[in-house]
Design a protein around this motif. Structure first.
Motif, mmCIF file in Angstrom:
data_model
loop_
_atom_site.group_PDB
_atom_site.id
_atom_site.type_symbol
_atom_site.label_atom_id
_atom_site.label_comp_id
_atom_site.label_asym_id
_atom_site.label_seq_id
_atom_site.Cartn_x
_atom_site.Cartn_y
_atom_site.Cartn_z
ATOM 1 N N ALA A 301 42.745 40.710 45.685
ATOM 2 C CA ALA A 301 41.894 39.537 45.934
ATOM 3 C C ALA A 301 41.260 39.044 44.647
ATOM 4 C CB ALA A 301 40.828 39.893 46.961
ATOM 5 N N THR A 302 40.777 39.970 43.816
ATOM 6 C CA THR A 302 40.167 39.587 42.538
ATOM 7 C C THR A 302 41.181 38.915 41.630
ATOM 8 O OG1 THR A 302 38.606 41.436 42.707
ATOM 9 C CG2 THR A 302 38.926 40.459 40.531
ATOM 10 N N ALA A 303 42.392 39.481 41.562
ATOM 11 C CA ALA A 303 43.430 38.908 40.706
ATOM 12 C C ALA A 303 43.773 37.481 41.131
ATOM 13 C CB ALA A 303 44.674 39.793 40.746
ATOM 14 N N ARG A 310 38.884 30.748 40.310
ATOM 15 C CA ARG A 310 37.942 30.440 41.382
ATOM 16 C C ARG A 310 36.947 31.574 41.612
ATOM 17 N NH1 ARG A 310 39.285 30.241 46.216
ATOM 18 N NH2 ARG A 310 41.303 31.314 46.190
ATOM 19 N N TYR A 311 36.933 32.554 40.720
ATOM 20 C CA TYR A 311 36.034 33.688 40.930
ATOM 21 C C TYR A 311 34.613 33.291 40.554
ATOM 22 C CZ TYR A 311 34.502 38.516 41.337
ATOM 23 O OH TYR A 311 33.875 39.665 41.756
ATOM 24 N N ASP A 312 33.763 33.224 41.553
ATOM 25 C CA ASP A 312 32.342 32.914 41.375
ATOM 26 C C ASP A 312 31.570 34.216 41.560
ATOM 27 O OD1 ASP A 312 29.725 32.099 41.461
ATOM 28 O OD2 ASP A 312 30.102 30.347 42.731
ATOM 29 N N TYR A 316 31.360 36.235 45.042
ATOM 30 C CA TYR A 316 32.373 37.252 45.321
ATOM 31 C C TYR A 316 31.985 38.656 44.893
ATOM 32 C CZ TYR A 316 35.489 33.415 46.497
ATOM 33 O OH TYR A 316 36.056 32.317 47.094
ATOM 34 N N ASP A 317 31.029 38.813 43.999
ATOM 35 C CA ASP A 317 30.627 40.166 43.611
ATOM 36 C C ASP A 317 30.098 40.946 44.808
ATOM 37 O OD1 ASP A 317 31.422 39.834 41.056
ATOM 38 O OD2 ASP A 317 29.430 39.701 40.160
ATOM 39 N N LEU A 319 30.460 40.095 47.983
ATOM 40 C CA LEU A 319 31.451 40.117 49.056
ATOM 41 C C LEU A 319 32.452 41.246 48.860
ATOM 42 C CD1 LEU A 319 32.532 38.712 51.601
ATOM 43 C CD2 LEU A 319 33.927 37.275 50.107
ATOM 44 N N LEU A 320 32.972 41.395 47.656
ATOM 45 C CA LEU A 320 33.948 42.443 47.387
ATOM 46 C C LEU A 320 33.306 43.822 47.350
ATOM 47 C CD1 LEU A 320 36.188 40.705 44.701
ATOM 48 C CD2 LEU A 320 36.740 41.175 47.087
ATOM 49 N N ALA A 321 32.056 43.878 46.957
ATOM 50 C CA ALA A 321 31.370 45.166 46.946
ATOM 51 C C ALA A 321 31.182 45.702 48.362
ATOM 52 C CB ALA A 321 30.015 45.031 46.248
ATOM 53 N N GLY A 322 31.043 44.790 49.309
ATOM 54 C CA GLY A 322 30.868 45.205 50.697
ATOM 55 C C GLY A 322 32.167 45.411 51.447
ATOM 56 N N PHE A 323 33.312 45.167 50.789
ATOM 57 C CA PHE A 323 34.616 45.345 51.435
ATOM 58 C C PHE A 323 34.911 46.837 51.546
ATOM 59 C CE2 PHE A 323 39.240 45.511 51.634
ATOM 60 C CZ PHE A 323 39.505 44.521 52.576
ATOM 61 N N SER A 324 35.126 47.332 52.767
ATOM 62 C CA SER A 324 35.319 48.758 52.994
ATOM 63 C C SER A 324 36.396 48.973 54.050
ATOM 64 C CB SER A 324 34.010 49.405 53.452
ATOM 65 O OG SER A 324 33.615 48.863 54.710
ATOM 66 N N GLN A 325 36.519 50.201 54.511
ATOM 67 C CA GLN A 325 37.516 50.540 55.524
ATOM 68 C C GLN A 325 37.326 49.718 56.786
ATOM 69 O OE1 GLN A 325 37.611 54.690 56.506
ATOM 70 N NE2 GLN A 325 38.903 54.415 58.299
ATOM 71 N N ARG A 326 36.084 49.469 57.152
ATOM 72 C CA ARG A 326 35.813 48.689 58.354
ATOM 73 C C ARG A 326 36.262 47.242 58.213
ATOM 74 N NH1 ARG A 326 29.746 50.671 60.244
ATOM 75 N NH2 ARG A 326 30.281 52.895 60.567
ATOM 76 N N SER A 327 36.442 46.786 56.993
ATOM 77 C CA SER A 327 36.834 45.396 56.752
ATOM 78 C C SER A 327 38.340 45.189 56.864
ATOM 79 C CB SER A 327 36.370 44.957 55.361
ATOM 80 O OG SER A 327 34.982 45.188 55.186
ATOM 81 N N LEU A 328 39.094 46.286 56.947
ATOM 82 C CA LEU A 328 40.547 46.158 56.980
ATOM 83 C C LEU A 328 41.008 45.524 58.291
ATOM 84 C CD1 LEU A 328 41.644 49.612 55.521
ATOM 85 C CD2 LEU A 328 41.638 47.408 54.358
#
Length: 745
Positions: A301-303, A310-312, A316-317, A319-328
């Motif tokens: 996603a970052t790439a 478009r990386y703001d 996104y910092d 948002l991506l930090a909170g991405f975990s197993q539950r987000s899959l």
């Protein structure tokens, strides 16, 4: 052998045999399987070639299919191509014989070996055309791979091969995407580096120009000049660090293995990390790899955001930090290779069975193969009943009840025919269960594995079915039993020609039941008693006929199956324990039929309700039409008739009284339904006439005979003429006419 009827009955009910009067055979053979004992001389689905360079459903081929394709390409049509066809079929038979004799290898290896043997033989016979034809055919073969026969290892080998092809295809697509992302990120960093002072040092400049220009340029002065005109980097330190970390994650991931990470066998490269022998191990591996998958998805996603600029960071910092197993999501999980578990029904008990249920309920892309080698159980004499499929069929039907798992139950003999279903299950986004009967072991039967597993499916002992959640939202769309033979019947039947002990030839339709399958297994020989033809009698019924009767109808009857020994047909009485198991097998098949929409009890009940309702509505409509006919006849009688019709009208009035109609004795016509076919008026134009609407009514009942009235009712196309009772009881043949009229009153 002299066995009395009483001893036969005793054996059937108790399973006990009189000492010295029974032939104890080491094994029986169902009569229908006798013509197929020499599989090496027959063309069927096995051997199967596991093609390495193909993907999807085309990664498996039959040897016969490959030979047919070669002949279609190189053999001329008609008589001209007959020598080529004969030579290639001889080669195929030789390859089958090599495999049947235990030879292992690839198609190319066995093809070359068989060709070499045939060519050596032909040189002795002086047949030079065989060498030329086989060489031409060899050059036309475009596929290669390991050949497998239908043995105890066939199921695991075939399923793993198709699974491997699916994973390789998925991994190649993923690796291409990861490589493309890594390349784009590298270009971003390279472009940023070219704007920095580091790209303008004398050493870097000298390296970029090559050794040819060492004496032509002063790279020290060039570096000073270029540094004066250099622009500042467009990347912040934080952005540069983030891109660098993302690039490292993409390049060091181990979830997808590149083509360089191969062992001696290309198909082994995924095996150490994705193939397991238990659901517990697969579950632990998934939990261990989940964080790695989360990190790779975050890197992807970052790439993508960085490449599109478009990386703001403010958005996104966090948002991506909170991405975990539950987000899959399910789509995220399907991006990665699935897991394959290969186990046996014996090992799938207790905690392992509970873990299997957890896996099938989890929604995770874990594919489970459960092989079954023993369908029948409880062979001990003390046991009251003989059960079948306690841990195999129940496992598959239970998985169907989970609703979201793909389920395929089949036999190893049917796997090639079911390869599209195998492929669908392995590419299904969720869990999949493959419950496969792979044979009963070489020590338990003298028959080839292919025949015993085919007999299991034919006899309903292990029927095949598919439950595919992708096919629709209801059971009718998802559940399929079409691969089974003669699915409308309790037992499939085949025409069988045979000769008895006296070499007399007979033929009849023979059904394949669970008892026939049990006859394949040496362990169950005690459930059968072979008897000579001298003891055959009319009280002996085939097992299919016997279990089709109610138990109170089986008195003085004995069930038997046909078996073959030394090419001679025999009848074997079956004991009651095996008969009870056969009835339970039939009942289980009925349940599968209902799930498949055949003889569904709910549908039949609804159909009967609809039929009764339709019958009631029909009777009500007929009564209403009778009333309308009476009323219309009354109206017709009130009309002013022309002079020559006065007598006719008066007769009609006299014959239209409602009370006579209600009695059912008076003849009448449902005039409103008349189609003006002229059948009745042609028969007697005085008795029958048309009204102003050109529709028939009874004008003068006395103008004809009761026979003409009945004949008119019989020829009426819409059955609206009702003869009633005869007015002249002395008319010739009146009793027969009354019986004929009953169908129309």
């Amino acid at each position: 052998m002299d066995v009395s009827l009483r001893e036969l009955v005793r054996f059937h009910h108790t399973g006990q045999k009189a000492n010295g009067k029974w032939d104890e055979k080491a094994g029986l053979q169902p009569a229908l399987l006798a013509p197929y004992r020499n599989l090496a001389a027959l063309r069927y689905d096995y051997p199967i070639v596991l093609v390495q360079d193909d993907t999807g459903q085309t990664c498996v081929h039959t040897l016969s299919g490959i030979v047919d394709s070669v002949l279609q390409e190189i053999a001329p049509m008609g008589l001209e191509g007959e020598p080529m066809r004969k030579h290639c079929l001889r080669l195929e038979t030789r390859i089958r014989a090599l495999i049947y004799g235990g030879m292992k290898g690839t198609l190319a290896e066995l093809w070359d070996l068989a060709q070499h043997e045939l060519v050596d033989e032909s040189n002795q016979d002086g047949d030079g055309s065989l060498t030329e034809n086989l060489s031409l055919a060899r050059r036309a073969v475009t596929v290669d791979g390991r050949i497998i026969d239908c043995d105890k290892n066939a199921t695991a080998a075939l399923l793993e091969h198709i699974w491997m092809c699916v994973q390789n295809t998925r991994s190649q697509k993923a690796l291409q995407r990861l490589d493309q992302l890594a390349l784009c990120l590298s270009q971003i960093l390279e472009a940023d580096f070219q704007k920095s002072d580091g790209a303008r040092t004398p050493e870097v400049l000298k390296g970029s120009m090559g050794a040819t220009f060492d004496d032509s340029f002063d790279f020290q002065i060039m570096s000073q000049i270029l540094k004066k005109g250099s622009r500042e980097s467009s990347l912040t330190d934080r952005k540069r660090q983030r891109i660098g970390d993302t690039l490292t994650s993409l390049r060091t991931q181990r979830l997808f293995l590149s083509q360089m990470d191969t062992s001696s066998r290309p198909n082994d490269r995924l095996q150490p990390r994705l193939v397991f022998s238990s659901c517990s191990d697969a579950w632990e591996a998934f939990q261990a790899q989940i964080s790695e998958k989360v990190q790779l998805l975050k890197a992807i996603a970052t790439a993508e955001l960085e490449i599109e600029n478009r990386y703001d960071e403010s958005e996104y910092d966090d948002l991506l930090a909170g991405f975990s197993q539950r987000s899959l999501s399910q789509e995220d999980l399907n991006y990665f290779p699935s897991y394959l578990v290969m186990t046996n029904s014996i090992d799938c008990q207790g905690n392992e069975k509970a873990k299997l249920i957890d896996v099938l309920s989890s929604g995770l892309p874990i594919k489970v193969l459960v092989e079954t080698n023993n369908i029948l159980a409880d062979t001990s004499p003390e046991s009251d009943q003989l059960s079948f499929g306690p841990s195999s069929q129940q496992l598959a039907t239970m998985a169907v009840g989970l609703n979201d798992a793909f389920v395929l139950q089949s036999t190893s003999s049917n796997l090639f025919q079911a390869r599209d279903r195998v492929y669908r299950g392995l590419t299904y986004h969720g869990p999949a269960l493959f419950s496969i009967f792979s044979g009963i072991g070489d020590d338990a039967t003298d028959l080839p594995c292919y025949l015993t597993t085919a007999c299991a499916m034919q006899s309903r002992a292990f029927p095949t079915f598919t439950y595919d959640p992708v096919q629709g939202t209801n059971l009718a769309a998802r559940f399929d039993i079409e691969d089974n033979p003669q699915i409308d019947l309790d037992w499939p039947a085949q025409h069988f020609a045979y000769e008895d002990e006296e070499l007399q030839k007979f033929s009849e339709n023979v059904a394949v039941t669970l008892a026939d399958f049990a006859a394949c297994d040496k362990r169950y020989v005690g459930h059968f008693a072979r008897i000579p033809k001298s003891n055959w009698n009319e009280g002996m019924l085939s097992v299919a006929e016997y279990v089709g009767l109610a138990e109170d109808q089986t008195q003085n009857k004995l069930p038997y199956v046909f078996t073959v020994e030394n090419d001679t047909l025999h009848k074997c009485i079956v004991d009651d324990k095996l008969i009870r198991a056969t009835r339970r097998c039939r009942d289980t098949w009925h349940s599968l039929q209902e799930l498949g929409g055949i003889n569904n009890s709910h549908a039949l009940k609804l159909l009967e309700q609809e039929r009764q309702q339709w019958q009631q509505e029909k009777e009500q409509a007929l009564n209403e039409m009778k009333s309308q006919a009476v009323a219309l006849t009354t109206v017709e009688s009130d009309r002013q008739p022309v002079p020559e019709q006065e007598t006719v009208a008066e007769a009609a009035i006299g014959q239209s009284e409602p009370e006579e109609e209600d009695s059912g004795d008076q003849a009448y016509i449902e005039t409103p339904r008349c189609t003006t076919c002229d059948e009745c008026t042609d028969l007697n134009s005085r008795m029958f006439a048309y009204d102003d609407n050109k529709q028939a009514y009874i004008a003068d009942l006395s103008a004809g005979t009761y026979q003409q009235l009945v004949e008119a009712a019989e020829v009426c196309q819409v059955a609206i003429i009702h003869p009633g009772k005869p007015t002249d009881v002395d008319e010739p043949g009146v009793s027969d006419l009354v019986k004929r009229a009953e169908a129309f009153n």
